[in-house]
Scaffold this motif. Structure first.
Motif, mmCIF file in Angstrom:
data_model
loop_
_atom_site.group_PDB
_atom_site.id
_atom_site.type_symbol
_atom_site.label_atom_id
_atom_site.label_comp_id
_atom_site.label_asym_id
_atom_site.label_seq_id
_atom_site.Cartn_x
_atom_site.Cartn_y
_atom_site.Cartn_z
ATOM 1 N N PHE A 1 -14.833 -0.322 11.346
ATOM 2 C CA PHE A 1 -14.350 -0.862 10.046
ATOM 3 C C PHE A 1 -13.551 -0.724 9.000
ATOM 4 C CE2 PHE A 1 -18.734 -2.876 11.989
ATOM 5 C CZ PHE A 1 -18.110 -4.077 11.548
ATOM 6 N N TYR A 2 -13.242 0.753 9.257
ATOM 7 C CA TYR A 2 -12.191 1.957 8.867
ATOM 8 C C TYR A 2 -10.506 1.194 8.682
ATOM 9 C CZ TYR A 2 -9.148 5.888 6.776
ATOM 10 O OH TYR A 2 -8.764 6.462 6.174
ATOM 11 N N ILE A 3 -9.975 1.198 7.002
ATOM 12 C CA ILE A 3 -9.194 1.074 6.762
ATOM 13 C C ILE A 3 -8.655 1.417 5.954
ATOM 14 C CG2 ILE A 3 -7.835 -0.830 5.922
ATOM 15 C CD1 ILE A 3 -10.281 -2.916 6.236
ATOM 16 N N GLU B 1 -3.644 -4.597 1.059
ATOM 17 C CA GLU B 1 -4.348 -5.874 0.856
ATOM 18 C C GLU B 1 -4.763 -6.401 -0.659
ATOM 19 O OE1 GLU B 1 -6.965 -4.956 3.826
ATOM 20 O OE2 GLU B 1 -5.857 -5.052 5.473
ATOM 21 N N HIS B 2 -5.564 -5.854 -1.394
ATOM 22 C CA HIS B 2 -6.003 -6.165 -3.006
ATOM 23 C C HIS B 2 -4.500 -6.169 -3.569
ATOM 24 C CE1 HIS B 2 -10.066 -5.099 -3.162
ATOM 25 N NE2 HIS B 2 -10.193 -4.562 -1.777
ATOM 26 N N GLU B 3 -3.080 -6.179 -2.955
ATOM 27 C CA GLU B 3 -2.411 -6.219 -4.349
ATOM 28 C C GLU B 3 -1.812 -7.884 -3.430
ATOM 29 O OE1 GLU B 3 -0.605 -4.612 -7.192
ATOM 30 O OE2 GLU B 3 -2.676 -3.571 -7.042
ATOM 31 N N PHE B 4 -1.820 -7.757 -1.903
ATOM 32 C CA PHE B 4 -1.551 -9.547 -1.738
ATOM 33 C C PHE B 4 -2.124 -10.435 -2.201
ATOM 34 C CE2 PHE B 4 -1.982 -12.662 1.691
ATOM 35 C CZ PHE B 4 -0.617 -12.561 1.702
ATOM 36 N N ILE B 5 -3.851 -10.159 -1.938
ATOM 37 C CA ILE B 5 -4.818 -11.104 -3.135
ATOM 38 C C ILE B 5 -5.072 -10.618 -4.476
ATOM 39 C CG2 ILE B 5 -7.090 -11.090 -3.043
ATOM 40 C CD1 ILE B 5 -7.666 -9.484 -0.686
#
Length: 82
Positions: A24-26, A34-38
């Motif tokens: 599960f490591y990112i 990914e947070h910026e994309f969301i």
């Protein structure tokens, strides 16, 4: 329990967690991107919703005004024609 035992216990627990969670490591940078994309997707979605409702309300208002004018035209022709 001595401090040495507590440290060993913590190391064992940490090792178990690392083993179980490695799938599960990112990476931090990827996670941030990914947070910026969301965030951008949510902004676009809110903008699209706002635009959709503005257009929908505008179309309904235009249709109501159009039907009202058509009603007066038909009513006026009937009044004048009699």
């Amino acid at each position: 329990m001595s401090d040495n035992e507590i440290e060993r216990f913590e190391k064992v627990i940490r090792k178990i967690f690392d083993e179980r969670l490695k799938d599960f490591y990112i990476e931090r940078e990827r996670h941030y991107q990914e947070h910026e994309f969301i965030k951008e997707l949510m902004t676009w979605s809110n903008s699209a919703k706002s635009t959709f409702w503005k257009i929908t309300i505008g179309m309904i208002t235009t249709a109501l005004i159009g039907f009202t004018i058509m009603g007066f035209v038909v009513w006026g022709k009937n009044k004048i024609g009699k």
